[in-house]
Design a protein around this motif. Structure first.
Motif, PDB file in Angstrom:
ATOM      1  N   LYS A 168      27.263  31.101 -16.325  1.00 27.04           N
ATOM      2  CA  LYS A 168      26.873  32.230 -16.157  1.00 27.04           C
ATOM      3  C   LYS A 168      28.053  32.669 -17.647  1.00 27.04           C
ATOM      4  O   LYS A 168      28.995  32.436 -18.055  1.00 27.04           O
ATOM      5  CB  LYS A 168      27.747  33.512 -15.042  1.00 27.04           C
ATOM      6  N   TYR A 170      29.893  34.765 -20.053  1.00 24.65           N
ATOM      7  CA  TYR A 170      30.244  36.003 -20.256  1.00 24.65           C
ATOM      8  C   TYR A 170      30.631  36.437 -21.899  1.00 24.65           C
ATOM      9  O   TYR A 170      30.819  35.034 -22.318  1.00 24.65           O
ATOM     10  CB  TYR A 170      31.715  35.574 -19.725  1.00 24.65           C
ATOM     11  N   GLU A 186      29.796  41.791 -20.586  1.00 24.85           N
ATOM     12  CA  GLU A 186      28.586  41.249 -20.359  1.00 24.85           C
ATOM     13  C   GLU A 186      28.015  40.030 -19.606  1.00 24.85           C
ATOM     14  O   GLU A 186      28.999  38.877 -20.392  1.00 24.85           O
ATOM     15  CB  GLU A 186      27.829  41.485 -21.825  1.00 24.85           C
ATOM     16  N   CYS A 187      27.517  39.689 -18.633  1.00 17.02           N
ATOM     17  CA  CYS A 187      27.366  38.146 -18.291  1.00 17.02           C
ATOM     18  C   CYS A 187      25.968  37.552 -17.996  1.00 17.02           C
ATOM     19  O   CYS A 187      24.862  38.315 -17.537  1.00 17.02           O
ATOM     20  CB  CYS A 187      27.619  38.483 -16.777  1.00 17.02           C
ATOM     21  N   SER A 197      25.475  41.062 -15.147  1.00 15.66           N
ATOM     22  CA  SER A 197      26.113  42.650 -15.206  1.00 15.66           C
ATOM     23  C   SER A 197      26.930  43.380 -16.592  1.00 15.66           C
ATOM     24  O   SER A 197      26.514  41.589 -17.176  1.00 15.66           O
ATOM     25  CB  SER A 197      27.287  41.765 -14.102  1.00 15.66           C
ATOM     26  N   SER A 198      27.192  43.820 -15.927  1.00 18.27           N
ATOM     27  CA  SER A 198      28.122  44.284 -18.023  1.00 18.27           C
ATOM     28  C   SER A 198      28.757  45.080 -17.692  1.00 18.27           C
ATOM     29  O   SER A 198      28.900  46.101 -16.527  1.00 18.27           O
ATOM     30  CB  SER A 198      26.826  45.151 -18.360  1.00 18.27           C
ATOM     31  N   ASN A 199      30.828  45.419 -17.513  1.00 20.60           N
ATOM     32  CA  ASN A 199      31.665  46.110 -17.214  1.00 20.60           C
ATOM     33  C   ASN A 199      32.294  46.660 -18.397  1.00 20.60           C
ATOM     34  O   ASN A 199      32.392  45.558 -19.187  1.00 20.60           O
ATOM     35  CB  ASN A 199      32.579  44.663 -16.221  1.00 20.60           C
ATOM     36  N   SER A 244      36.872  42.200 -10.769  1.00 23.07           N
ATOM     37  CA  SER A 244      36.342  43.151 -12.230  1.00 23.07           C
ATOM     38  C   SER A 244      37.879  44.596 -12.460  1.00 23.07           C
ATOM     39  O   SER A 244      38.172  44.783 -13.388  1.00 23.07           O
ATOM     40  CB  SER A 244      35.539  44.566 -12.143  1.00 23.07           C
TER      41      SER A 244
END
Length: 320
Positions: A168, A170, A186-187, A197-199, A244
């Motif tokens: 993955k 990042y 973002e991943c 995913s997006s954090n 997270s």
């Protein structure tokens, strides 16, 4: 070369490296087999080698590229091989393999993907054998086994740095919301480029000198680690990819040029195949990891790996 505590970010030791012409030490990569951090001083075209175990440093003057207007920039260790990006007037030209002993050019792949101009970051994905280049919002992959080049675009935005964990990718991204600078991690799946995913980070800034850069991964804690520079304060950012959870710690004061790259290391002892078999003969293997903490096949050869057994014990081995 400053050694930092994983938890607090406190400086544990310091080693003076280059003597002069060190205005552009912007890249470093760790070779777990030789226990060596490779650094690149682009301004002087000098390759540095810092052995983590012996605390010794040596340098190698690299042959200059044939074109006087070109320089070697970011470096990455890939399966014990040394690769570097070659630039010309901020335009990224190619990826080159250099001999770690002599510094001589072994191989060069000229990038076919257009418009590779601007700041960049450069990492290696061991599971897919891809050298991964970030330029603006473009990801370019070069496979060191097949010799093929592929690419995909990220959504529009300002991207700073990349790191690979378990196939993955990042990527750190910054944007401005209501006058505040907001960061997002973002991943993406390395093989497909699909967003996983997006954090959005809770820490925001009104002014930054340099966004999240110098990413590395701490396998023991599942944390992505990077730096942020705001108003001449250099801070350490840690982001847990499982929970997270994030934290921001003061490192030291100084302008952006005070800081080069950052790498995660783990000192290892190389074992022979005979010793490996003897020590693990009667144990059942549960999982296997590389030195970055990424899960891999227990049958992985020609690199240092960590075996996790069903009884909860771990062993570092080198399988030929």
């Amino acid at each position: 070369m400053n050694k930092l505590d994983n938890n607090s970010g406190a400086q544990m030791s310091s080693k003076y490296l280059f003597s002069n012409g060190s205005t552009n030490i912007g890249s470093a990569s760790f070779d777990p087999l030789s226990n060596t951090i490779f650094t690149l001083n682009s301004g002087s075209n000098v390759l540095g080698k810092y052995n983590v175990g012996t605390d010794t440093f040596s340098t190698l003057q690299l042959p200059w590229p044939a074109n006087n207007g070109e320089i070697y920039a970011n470096i990455a260790i890939a399966n014990e091989r040394l690769f570097t990006i070659k630039e010309s007037a901020s335009n990224i030209v190619s990826v080159c393999e250099l001999d770690k002993v002599t510094g001589n050019l072994i191989f060069e792949h000229t990038y076919a993907t257009p418009a590779l101009s601007g700041a960049s970051d450069f990492v290696f994905c061991q599971e897919t054998n891809d050298l991964i280049l970030l330029v603006n919002n473009k990801i370019v992959k070069y496979n060191i086994v097949t010799g093929t080049e592929t690419s995909f675009n990220l959504p529009s935005g300002t991207y700073d740095s990349i790191v690979v964990v378990n196939q993955k990718l990042y990527v750190t991204k910054q944007s401005t919301v209501s006058g505040n600078i907001v960061f997002t991690i973002e991943c993406y799946q390395v093989s497909t480029g699909n967003l996983m995913s997006s954090n959005v980070l809770s820490n925001t800034f009104t002014e930054i000198d340099e966004g999240i850069r110098n990413l590395c991964f701490l396998g023991a804690t599942n944390e992505i680690v990077g730096t942020i520079i705001s108003q001449n304060e250099i801070k350490l950012l840690k982001f847990n990819i499982n929970t997270s959870a994030e934290s921001l710690t003061h490192l030291f004061w100084g302008p952006p040029y005070f800081l080069g790259d950052m790498v995660a290391t783990s000192s290892v002892s190389t074992l022979s195949t005979k010793e490996n078999l003897k020590n693990s003969k009667n144990k059942s293997i549960k999982n296997a990891y590389n030195m970055a903490g990424q899960k891999i096949s227990p049958d992985t050869k020609n690199q240092v790996i960590i075996l996790e057994y069903e009884d909860g014990t771990h062993k570092r081995v080198f399988q030929k």
